[in-house]
Design a protein around this motif. Structure first.
Motif, PDB file in Angstrom:
ATOM      1  N   TRP A 139      24.946  -3.901 -31.076  1.00 52.00           N
ATOM      2  CA  TRP A 139      25.181  -3.407 -29.722  1.00 52.00           C
ATOM      3  C   TRP A 139      23.951  -3.595 -28.840  1.00 52.00           C
ATOM      4  O   TRP A 139      22.835  -3.752 -29.317  1.00 52.00           O
ATOM      5  CB  TRP A 139      25.529  -1.919 -29.759  1.00 52.00           C
ATOM      6  CG  TRP A 139      26.816  -1.597 -30.439  1.00 52.00           C
ATOM      7  CD1 TRP A 139      27.808  -2.462 -30.790  1.00 52.00           C
ATOM      8  CD2 TRP A 139      27.226  -0.301 -30.870  1.00 52.00           C
ATOM      9  NE1 TRP A 139      28.836  -1.793 -31.403  1.00 52.00           N
ATOM     10  CE2 TRP A 139      28.509  -0.456 -31.473  1.00 52.00           C
ATOM     11  CE3 TRP A 139      26.665   0.969 -30.828  1.00 52.00           C
ATOM     12  CZ2 TRP A 139      29.217   0.614 -32.007  1.00 52.00           C
ATOM     13  CZ3 TRP A 139      27.373   2.041 -31.354  1.00 52.00           C
ATOM     14  CH2 TRP A 139      28.636   1.853 -31.938  1.00 52.00           C
ATOM     15  N   VAL A 178      27.603  -2.753 -24.937  1.00 46.98           N
ATOM     16  CA  VAL A 178      28.395  -3.947 -25.212  1.00 46.98           C
ATOM     17  C   VAL A 178      28.120  -4.455 -26.619  1.00 46.98           C
ATOM     18  O   VAL A 178      27.086  -4.142 -27.228  1.00 46.98           O
ATOM     19  CB  VAL A 178      28.075  -5.072 -24.193  1.00 46.98           C
ATOM     20  CG1 VAL A 178      28.353  -4.600 -22.773  1.00 46.98           C
ATOM     21  CG2 VAL A 178      26.631  -5.539 -24.336  1.00 46.98           C
ATOM     22  N   ASP A 179      29.057  -5.222 -27.141  1.00 50.72           N
ATOM     23  CA  ASP A 179      28.866  -5.921 -28.407  1.00 50.72           C
ATOM     24  C   ASP A 179      28.103  -7.205 -28.083  1.00 50.72           C
ATOM     25  O   ASP A 179      28.641  -8.113 -27.445  1.00 50.72           O
ATOM     26  CB  ASP A 179      30.219  -6.234 -29.043  1.00 50.72           C
ATOM     27  CG  ASP A 179      30.084  -6.771 -30.465  1.00 50.72           C
ATOM     28  OD1 ASP A 179      29.065  -7.415 -30.754  1.00 50.72           O
ATOM     29  OD2 ASP A 179      31.008  -6.558 -31.271  1.00 50.72           O
ATOM     30  N   ASN A 182      29.534 -10.238 -31.061  1.00 53.41           N
ATOM     31  CA  ASN A 182      30.905 -10.760 -31.107  1.00 53.41           C
ATOM     32  C   ASN A 182      31.523 -10.853 -29.719  1.00 53.41           C
ATOM     33  O   ASN A 182      31.093 -10.194 -28.775  1.00 53.41           O
ATOM     34  CB  ASN A 182      31.770  -9.864 -31.995  1.00 53.41           C
ATOM     35  CG  ASN A 182      31.186  -9.699 -33.385  1.00 53.41           C
ATOM     36  OD1 ASN A 182      31.026 -10.669 -34.120  1.00 53.41           O
ATOM     37  ND2 ASN A 182      30.848  -8.464 -33.745  1.00 53.41           N
ATOM     38  N   ARG A 183      32.565 -11.646 -29.625  1.00 50.57           N
ATOM     39  CA  ARG A 183      33.323 -11.804 -28.389  1.00 50.57           C
ATOM     40  C   ARG A 183      34.790 -11.495 -28.649  1.00 50.57           C
ATOM     41  O   ARG A 183      35.282 -11.598 -29.776  1.00 50.57           O
ATOM     42  CB  ARG A 183      33.201 -13.248 -27.871  1.00 50.57           C
ATOM     43  CG  ARG A 183      31.842 -13.573 -27.296  1.00 50.57           C
ATOM     44  CD  ARG A 183      31.741 -13.086 -25.858  1.00 50.57           C
ATOM     45  NE  ARG A 183      30.414 -13.270 -25.298  1.00 50.57           N
ATOM     46  CZ  ARG A 183      30.122 -13.037 -24.029  1.00 50.57           C
ATOM     47  NH1 ARG A 183      31.070 -12.644 -23.192  1.00 50.57           N
ATOM     48  NH2 ARG A 183      28.898 -13.196 -23.581  1.00 50.57           N
ATOM     49  N   ALA A 184      35.484 -11.113 -27.597  1.00 50.76           N
ATOM     50  CA  ALA A 184      36.923 -10.869 -27.689  1.00 50.76           C
ATOM     51  C   ALA A 184      37.634 -12.213 -27.911  1.00 50.76           C
ATOM     52  O   ALA A 184      37.053 -13.271 -27.667  1.00 50.76           O
ATOM     53  CB  ALA A 184      37.423 -10.206 -26.412  1.00 50.76           C
ATOM     54  N   SER A 188      35.855 -13.092 -23.698  1.00 47.85           N
ATOM     55  CA  SER A 188      35.183 -12.121 -22.838  1.00 47.85           C
ATOM     56  C   SER A 188      34.311 -11.184 -23.669  1.00 47.85           C
ATOM     57  O   SER A 188      34.448 -11.087 -24.888  1.00 47.85           O
ATOM     58  CB  SER A 188      36.214 -11.301 -22.060  1.00 47.85           C
ATOM     59  OG  SER A 188      37.040 -10.576 -22.945  1.00 47.85           O
ATOM     60  N   GLN A 189      33.410 -10.490 -22.974  1.00 42.74           N
ATOM     61  CA  GLN A 189      32.503  -9.574 -23.655  1.00 42.74           C
ATOM     62  C   GLN A 189      33.243  -8.305 -24.081  1.00 42.74           C
ATOM     63  O   GLN A 189      34.077  -7.775 -23.349  1.00 42.74           O
ATOM     64  CB  GLN A 189      31.334  -9.210 -22.751  1.00 42.74           C
ATOM     65  CG  GLN A 189      30.218  -8.460 -23.441  1.00 42.74           C
ATOM     66  CD  GLN A 189      28.966  -8.396 -22.594  1.00 42.74           C
ATOM     67  OE1 GLN A 189      29.002  -7.907 -21.465  1.00 42.74           O
ATOM     68  NE2 GLN A 189      27.857  -8.901 -23.111  1.00 42.74           N
ATOM     69  N   ILE A 190      32.910  -7.811 -25.266  1.00 43.86           N
ATOM     70  CA  ILE A 190      33.530  -6.594 -25.785  1.00 43.86           C
ATOM     71  C   ILE A 190      32.736  -5.395 -25.283  1.00 43.86           C
ATOM     72  O   ILE A 190      31.522  -5.305 -25.484  1.00 43.86           O
ATOM     73  CB  ILE A 190      33.560  -6.596 -27.315  1.00 43.86           C
ATOM     74  CG1 ILE A 190      34.407  -7.770 -27.825  1.00 43.86           C
ATOM     75  CG2 ILE A 190      34.095  -5.274 -27.847  1.00 43.86           C
ATOM     76  CD1 ILE A 190      34.368  -7.949 -29.330  1.00 43.86           C
ATOM     77  N   VAL A 192      31.909  -1.665 -25.733  1.00 44.80           N
ATOM     78  CA  VAL A 192      31.964  -0.610 -26.745  1.00 44.80           C
ATOM     79  C   VAL A 192      32.172   0.751 -26.087  1.00 44.80           C
ATOM     80  O   VAL A 192      32.946   1.580 -26.555  1.00 44.80           O
ATOM     81  CB  VAL A 192      30.673  -0.596 -27.591  1.00 44.80           C
ATOM     82  CG1 VAL A 192      30.689   0.546 -28.601  1.00 44.80           C
ATOM     83  CG2 VAL A 192      30.491  -1.931 -28.297  1.00 44.80           C
TER      84      VAL A 192
END
Length: 232
Positions: A139, A178-179, A182-184, A188-190, A192
């Motif tokens: 994160w 944000v993560d 990893n990405r969705a 797009s940005q994940i 948290v």
């Protein structure tokens, strides 16, 4: 964004509940500052007027000569100086905090932040665990566009020479966690956590070898979803 830096928080939620980590409690003073400590000193001007008689000429008239002394330098105030130093330490801590949560894998940034606590502070241990959780989960914290903190009070608990003070801050935080790894599926940005909240926190500072450090911090009140701090 992590919403509380204090490890003792009355209202667990958001990323604290998800990660079981201490929550962020405050930012450095960015907007309006309440109860700003100012040096209470003023210069004193003294005007001396000397009237001199003219020379021997009957036609000469007396001419006044006015001399003004420079204003006296303000006397140093240990109390005001200490309050100013604590305010500066709060701002420095905020910058170190934002840098560390933005890049929790950076050990230099993490150690810079942890060094701003006393060695025996429970908050230091809580913050170390907090950063470890961010690193383990991949994160990173991102500040929000309206996030701000007000220093509502600075109180010297002991005489300035002994170096102990308490501050009360009110923080509005609309940042995100944000993560960063990893990405969705759509690229797009994940996100948290993007909870918004205000928090009032009491901090205890001590001066060690001339450096102000955090000894303790407790979040007193939390308001979810709204900015309850003084406007910038």
């Amino acid at each position: 964004m992590p919403k509380s830096r204090s490890s003792r928080h009355p209202s667990p939620g958001g990323e604290l509940a998800r990660a079981s980590t201490p929550r962020r409690s405050g930012r450095a003073a960015v907007g309006s500052k309440h109860l700003d400590a100012r040096r209470l000193a003023a210069g004193l001007s003294l005007t001396i007027t000397v009237v001199l008689a003219a020379g021997c000429s009957d036609n000469a008239s007396p001419r006044p000569l006015t001399t003004t002394t420079p204003s006296a330098s303000p006397s140093p105030s240990p109390t005001a100086d200490a309050a100013k130093e604590v305010r500066a330490a709060t701002a420095a801590y905020e910058q170190a905090y934002l840098a560390a949560v933005a890049d929790p894998k950076n050990s230099v940034k993490s150690q810079t932040l942890l060094a701003m606590y006393t060695d025996d502070s429970p908050e230091r241990a809580g913050m170390a665990h907090f950063l470890q959780a961010f690193t383990a989960n991949g994160w990173a914290g991102r500040p929000g566009p309206r996030s701000h903190q007000d220093i509502e009070q600075i109180r010297l608990v002991a005489p300035a020479a002994h170096g102990k003070a308490e501050t009360t801050t009110c923080t509005y935080d609309d940042g995100t966690v944000v993560d960063a790894v990893n990405r969705a599926p759509d690229g797009s940005q994940i996100i948290v956590n993007d909870d918004k909240q205000s928090a009032r926190t009491r901090w205890t500072w001590v001066s060690i070898s001339g450096t102000w450090k955090i000894q303790d911090a407790t979040t007193i009140t939390t308001w979810h979803g709204e900015d309850r701090c003084a406007p910038r």
